[in-house]
Design an enzyme around this catalytic site. Structure first.
Site, short mmCIF file in Angstrom:
data_model
loop_
_atom_site.label_atom_id
_atom_site.label_comp_id
_atom_site.label_asym_id
_atom_site.label_seq_id
_atom_site.Cartn_x
_atom_site.Cartn_y
_atom_site.Cartn_z
N ASP A 170 0.83 -1.21 0.00
CA ASP A 170 0.00 0.00 0.00
C ASP A 170 0.86 1.27 0.00
O ASP A 170 1.65 1.49 0.93
CB ASP A 170 -0.90 -0.01 1.23
CG ASP A 170 -2.12 0.88 1.07
OD1 ASP A 170 -2.04 1.85 0.29
OD2 ASP A 170 -3.15 0.60 1.70
N ASP A 171 0.71 2.10 -1.03
CA ASP A 171 1.40 3.40 -1.14
C ASP A 171 2.91 3.28 -1.26
O ASP A 171 3.64 4.20 -0.91
CB ASP A 171 1.06 4.31 0.05
CG ASP A 171 -0.38 4.83 0.01
OD1 ASP A 171 -1.11 4.48 -0.93
OD2 ASP A 171 -0.76 5.59 0.92
N CYS A 211 -6.68 3.73 -3.83
CA CYS A 211 -6.72 2.42 -3.21
C CYS A 211 -7.79 1.45 -3.72
O CYS A 211 -7.47 0.42 -4.29
CB CYS A 211 -6.89 2.60 -1.71
SG CYS A 211 -6.72 1.09 -0.82
N ARG A 252 -7.32 -1.86 -6.35
CA ARG A 252 -7.52 -3.24 -5.90
C ARG A 252 -8.60 -3.95 -6.71
O ARG A 252 -8.47 -5.14 -7.02
CB ARG A 252 -7.87 -3.24 -4.41
CG ARG A 252 -6.69 -2.85 -3.56
CD ARG A 252 -7.04 -2.35 -2.16
NE ARG A 252 -5.89 -1.59 -1.69
CZ ARG A 252 -4.84 -2.13 -1.09
NH1 ARG A 252 -4.82 -3.42 -0.83
NH2 ARG A 252 -3.81 -1.39 -0.73
N LYS A 283 -5.04 -6.06 3.78
CA LYS A 283 -6.07 -5.03 3.55
C LYS A 283 -6.96 -5.40 2.37
O LYS A 283 -6.47 -5.70 1.28
CB LYS A 283 -5.37 -3.69 3.30
CG LYS A 283 -6.29 -2.55 2.91
CD LYS A 283 -5.48 -1.30 2.73
CE LYS A 283 -6.27 -0.19 2.06
NZ LYS A 283 -5.47 1.02 1.84
N HIS A 311 -10.45 -3.53 1.36
CA HIS A 311 -10.87 -2.22 0.85
C HIS A 311 -11.66 -2.28 -0.46
O HIS A 311 -11.53 -1.43 -1.34
CB HIS A 311 -9.66 -1.28 0.68
CG HIS A 311 -10.04 0.15 0.99
ND1 HIS A 311 -9.13 1.16 1.15
CD2 HIS A 311 -11.27 0.72 1.17
CE1 HIS A 311 -9.75 2.29 1.41
NE2 HIS A 311 -11.05 2.05 1.43
N SER A 346 -8.46 1.15 4.65
CA SER A 346 -7.21 1.78 5.06
C SER A 346 -7.22 2.05 6.56
O SER A 346 -8.21 2.54 7.11
CB SER A 346 -7.00 3.10 4.31
OG SER A 346 -6.91 2.87 2.92
N HIS A 362 1.24 2.58 4.02
CA HIS A 362 0.20 3.59 4.14
C HIS A 362 0.25 4.15 5.57
O HIS A 362 0.48 3.41 6.53
CB HIS A 362 -1.16 2.92 3.87
CG HIS A 362 -2.30 3.87 3.71
ND1 HIS A 362 -2.76 4.68 4.74
CD2 HIS A 362 -3.12 4.12 2.65
CE1 HIS A 362 -3.79 5.39 4.31
NE2 HIS A 362 -4.03 5.08 3.04
N ASP A 409 0.01 -0.70 -4.94
CA ASP A 409 -1.31 -0.27 -5.42
C ASP A 409 -1.28 1.10 -6.08
O ASP A 409 -2.15 1.42 -6.88
CB ASP A 409 -2.35 -0.31 -4.30
CG ASP A 409 -2.11 0.73 -3.21
OD1 ASP A 409 -0.97 1.21 -3.07
OD2 ASP A 409 -3.07 1.05 -2.47
N ASN A 410 -0.30 1.94 -5.74
CA ASN A 410 -0.14 3.27 -6.36
C ASN A 410 1.14 3.88 -5.82
O ASN A 410 1.84 3.28 -5.00
CB ASN A 410 -1.34 4.18 -6.09
CG ASN A 410 -1.79 4.24 -4.65
OD1 ASN A 410 -2.89 3.82 -4.30
ND2 ASN A 410 -0.94 4.77 -3.78
#
Length: 485
Positions: A43-44, A83, A87, A136, A138, A161, A230, A282-283
């Protein structure tokens, strides 16, 4: 006497097939076990957050080793730089706006991934795979949208998140409810403090390792969407203060440890060579968090933007004797291409509804003569087409968007400001020479503008474009808890 001769003759006839196969060197063996799949989704995590991609102040030796023993794909894009949308795309092989999914879903949202969509887990489960997710989710925190209703046999993790909780820096405006771990469909203990957050990575790791041990004799799909880095950030006591990059570096060192534990368990169980392992994010990084944010590795902007810093993420793939070791590939790929590739690897069927991903197994195996994908559409917000790419050329369309540039980032876990509706003008970038998207060359290439605008028009017809108040012809509905099937 005749009877004894008959018995001896019959015995010889019985032995003949065995003698034949032995002489011929043939052996009768059982069918090989289908390959396992482990998919890490961080994540992030920014493009520059691994030591093999330029990180400083800490090292990621397990991930560096994974890159050395496998292949690194340097032109890999998250499908959308936020997010939930990202996903949804990963698990279904579709642009998220085709599914009606956008942004980051809030707690108690009536919207989620439509159960009519088929996920990687559902497709592999049909082939006899055990399926587990630890981390996670989401994609909707209401029970009809949770992982057990989307093809997973086992789930332990957080539903969204972990900054969507009562300690959010802007809680006065956010009013988030308590955040709980979920096992299966049941809420468990609450994540109340940063000390609780520090237990997230070890807990996810322990569950993933246990899943491998439990299913070592079965083919399995293990999905590990780690909630960190994240924000809010916290490392367990074993990693606090270990890096020269503060808590962010500590968290990355612990995540690298986690990857090492899971890869080590595969080897210990004798599953190492029969497991496809994919590591992506994810980004890009949430840059306004400053010292609690990662690095875009020199690409422009970050999370929540349609520039490369928002979409370009690390991609490492390891599969001994199948995926070439030490290879670097610069071919354009996206997260939505993972589903059709895994389906091919595992001998599963494709989803019944149309998808946008392409199979890149040939490239994965080392055939650099193939080009699985030549274009990509950068959508953001609810359904706004902000850029179009074909090959190395990227046309950024006129749009209001987020920018971090010229603004002082935050410190200590508190965010700095962003401009959310900066007026970006149309610009053409040659990503081969200018991956940082700094030099607009549209005046030099008017023929490319026409070609890319035509491609954008195809996207608007198919998927829509809120910037032009247009609905797409082939957009499907998201799941709604009050909607009829």
């Amino acid at each position: 006497m005749f009877h004894n001769q008959y018995v001896r003759f019959a015995g010889i006839l019985t032995l003949l097939p065995i003698l034949y196969f032995s002489i011929s060197g043939w052996t009768v063996t059982s069918a090989p076990k289908p390959p396992n799949v482990v998919l890490f989704f961080i994540d992030d995590l920014g493009y520059g957050d691994l030591s093999c991609t330029g990180a400083m102040g800490y090292t990621t030796p397990n991930l560096d080793r994974m890159a050395a023993e496998g292949s690194r794909f340097t032109n890999f894009l998250a499908t959308q730089a936020v997010c939930s949308a990202s996903r949804a795309s990963l698990l279904t092989g579709c642009y998220p706006n085709r599914l009606g999914i956008s942004g980051a879903l809030s707690p108690f949202s009536p919207v989620g991934l439509n159960p009519n969509e088929e996920t990687i887990a559902e497709l592999l489960k049909e082939k006899g795979y055990a399926t587990g997710i630890f981390g996670k989710w989401h994609l909707g925190d209401q029970q009809p949208f949770l992982p057990l209703q989307q093809g997973f046999d086992e789930y332990y993790g957080v539903p969204y998140s972990h900054d969507m909780w009562p300690l959010h820096p802007n809680q006065a405006n956010a009013h988030y409810p308590p955040l709980h771990w979920i096992e299966g469909n049941q809420s468990l203990n609450e994540i109340k403090t940063l000390d609780d957050v520090s237990g997230i990575t070890p807990t996810v790791t322990k569950r993933a390792v246990s899943f491998i041990r439990k299913h070592r004799k079965d083919p399995f799909f293990l999905y590990v969407p780690h909630p960190l880095p994240h924000v809010p950030l916290a490392a367990s006591p074993a990693f606090r203060g270990k890096s020269k990059r503060g808590v962010f570096g500590d968290v990355l060192m612990e995540l690298d440890w986690s990857i090492g534990q899971i890869l080590g368990e595969l080897k210990q169980q004798g599953l190492d060579k029969n497991t496809l392992v994919i590591f992506i994010s994810d980004n890009g990084p949430w840059l306004n968090y400053g010292d609690h944010a990662g690095s875009a590795g020199g690409f422009r902007e970050g999370k929540g933007t349609s520039f490369e810093g928002g979409h370009r993420v690390p991609c490492l793939v390891r599969w001994p004797d199948v995926v070439p070791a030490g290879r670097v590939s610069n071919k354009l790929l996206t997260a939505m291409d993972i589903l059709p590739t895994i389906v091919n690897v595992c001998g599963a069927r494709m989803p019944k509804q149309s998808i946008d991903g392409v199979d890149w197994l040939a490239l994965l195996k080392g055939d650099e003569s193939v080009t699985p994908r030549d274009h990509f559409f950068y959508y953001y917000r609810k359904n706004s087409l902000e850029a179009v790419r074909k090959g190395d050329w990227k046309l950024v369309l006129s749009h209001p968007g987020r920018t971090y540039e010229g603004l002082l980032p935050g410190q200590g876990g508190k965010p700095g400001p962003t401009t959310e509706n900066h007026p970006f003008a149309r610009a053409l970038y040659d990503l081969q020479r200018d991956p940082g998207e700094r030099y607009d060359v549209q005046q030099q290439h008017p023929e490319l503008i026409a070609e890319l605008e035509k491609l954008a028009e195809e996207a608007r017809s198919d998927l829509g474009d809120d910037l032009q108040n247009r609905a797409g012809r082939h957009v499907r509905a998201a799941g709604m808890i009050n909607a009829k099937p």
